[in-house]
Design a protein around this motif. Sequence first.
Motif, PDB file in Angstrom:
ATOM      1  N   GLY A  70       0.814  -1.215   0.000  1.00  0.00           N
ATOM      2  CA  GLY A  70       0.000   0.000   0.000  1.00  0.00           C
ATOM      3  C   GLY A  70       0.843   1.258   0.000  1.00  0.00           C
ATOM      4  N   GLN A  71       0.278   2.340   0.521  1.00  0.00           N
ATOM      5  CA  GLN A  71       0.942   3.633   0.531  1.00  0.00           C
ATOM      6  C   GLN A  71       1.983   3.729   1.646  1.00  0.00           C
ATOM      7  OE1 GLN A  71       0.411   6.332  -1.664  1.00  0.00           O
ATOM      8  NE2 GLN A  71      -0.741   4.800  -2.827  1.00  0.00           N
ATOM      9  N   SER A  73       3.297   5.415   4.610  1.00  0.00           N
ATOM     10  CA  SER A  73       2.714   6.339   5.593  1.00  0.00           C
ATOM     11  C   SER A  73       3.758   7.312   6.129  1.00  0.00           C
ATOM     12  CB  SER A  73       2.090   5.546   6.745  1.00  0.00           C
ATOM     13  OG  SER A  73       1.119   4.652   6.263  1.00  0.00           O
ATOM     14  N   TYR A  87       4.374   1.267   6.494  1.00  0.00           N
ATOM     15  CA  TYR A  87       3.170   1.059   5.697  1.00  0.00           C
ATOM     16  C   TYR A  87       2.027   0.730   6.659  1.00  0.00           C
ATOM     17  CZ  TYR A  87       6.382   0.599   1.700  1.00  0.00           C
ATOM     18  OH  TYR A  87       7.346   0.809   0.731  1.00  0.00           O
ATOM     19  N   SER A  88       1.233   1.745   6.994  1.00  0.00           N
ATOM     20  CA  SER A  88       0.212   1.555   8.030  1.00  0.00           C
ATOM     21  C   SER A  88      -0.902   0.606   7.601  1.00  0.00           C
ATOM     22  CB  SER A  88      -0.390   2.910   8.437  1.00  0.00           C
ATOM     23  OG  SER A  88      -1.015   3.538   7.337  1.00  0.00           O
ATOM     24  N   ASP A  89      -1.212   0.553   6.297  1.00  0.00           N
ATOM     25  CA  ASP A  89      -2.282  -0.330   5.832  1.00  0.00           C
ATOM     26  C   ASP A  89      -1.999  -1.788   6.165  1.00  0.00           C
ATOM     27  OD1 ASP A  89      -3.621   1.833   4.840  1.00  0.00           O
ATOM     28  OD2 ASP A  89      -3.023   1.523   2.757  1.00  0.00           O
ATOM     29  N   PHE A  90      -0.717  -2.152   6.159  1.00  0.00           N
ATOM     30  CA  PHE A  90      -0.327  -3.526   6.450  1.00  0.00           C
ATOM     31  C   PHE A  90       0.450  -3.649   7.762  1.00  0.00           C
ATOM     32  CE2 PHE A  90      -1.562  -3.837   2.101  1.00  0.00           C
ATOM     33  CZ  PHE A  90      -1.949  -5.157   1.893  1.00  0.00           C
ATOM     34  N   ASN A  91       0.492  -2.541   8.548  1.00  0.00           N
ATOM     35  CA  ASN A  91       1.108  -2.576   9.875  1.00  0.00           C
ATOM     36  C   ASN A  91       2.538  -3.118   9.797  1.00  0.00           C
ATOM     37  OD1 ASN A  91       0.731  -1.978  12.625  1.00  0.00           O
ATOM     38  ND2 ASN A  91       0.204  -4.096  13.129  1.00  0.00           N
ATOM     39  N   THR A 118       1.022   3.149  14.815  1.00  0.00           N
ATOM     40  CA  THR A 118       0.603   4.333  14.059  1.00  0.00           C
ATOM     41  C   THR A 118       1.765   5.249  13.691  1.00  0.00           C
ATOM     42  OG1 THR A 118       0.162   5.594  16.083  1.00  0.00           O
ATOM     43  CG2 THR A 118      -1.680   4.328  15.147  1.00  0.00           C
TER      44      THR A 118
END
Length: 259
Positions: A70-71, A73, A87-91, A118
């Motif tokens: 993903g993006q 972060s 990459y926060s979408d995938f932690n 976060t």
Amino acid sequence: MKQLLILFTFFSISCFSQEEISTELVETKTLNADKLVSIDNFEATYFIKNNAIKKATVNDTLNYSNFQLGQISSANAFNPLKINLFYSDFNTVIILDNRLAEVAKIDFNSTENYKNITHVTTGFDNTIWIYNQDFQYLELYDYQTKKTRYKTIPVSSKVLDLTSNYNYCWLLTENFLYCYNYFGSVVYKLPNSGFTNLQATKENLIIKGKDGLIYYSSKDQTQKAIKTSNMLINQFFVTNQILYIYTLKTLSKFQLKTD
């Protein structure tokens, strides 16, 4: 009484003017980036463009992208030998070397103890500072041993920003600015009076507030406004008393005059 008032006003203005730090514009150049990440001691520029991190030097431009995660972060290149991407979408956190080659991948969804992250920034050795949203505290996480070395006490307000150097980590929340040592102990705590972002410069800070940039000295605990000609500040970065301001595809380089 009128003379006393005039004298008091003059004294107040004089004191306020002494609380400013002047800057000298060194150069301005074009930078086509989505986000400025860092500029190292060798003038290499790290930035994000089209969801890829790039390292631009005079002779070369390196790239790293991982669209499966993903993006991006956040990205931190305080240690250019161990750059971290979050990459926060995938932690997940990716560690890169100075050639932007992947050297480590930390998937906090699959660690022994799940961590909902976060914010991420650089630690010392093989560590990163991570903010655990579920428990509302910082952890100094060793990604080689996959263990947390230290934890801070929980904070009670929303986290806005996180920055660090090898000795300290600064956590900005809606209510307070916290400074921690590498054992996770609080060194100092300041009320947040409109701060939104921050960058470390040695043991001090450059802070973005509602009226512009502020220089915070940890030695004498003073805050001084930085004169930047009221220019729009989308992003800023500081290293070795050099302040970089990025806005509208233009990167401006200023010499800070703190002495």
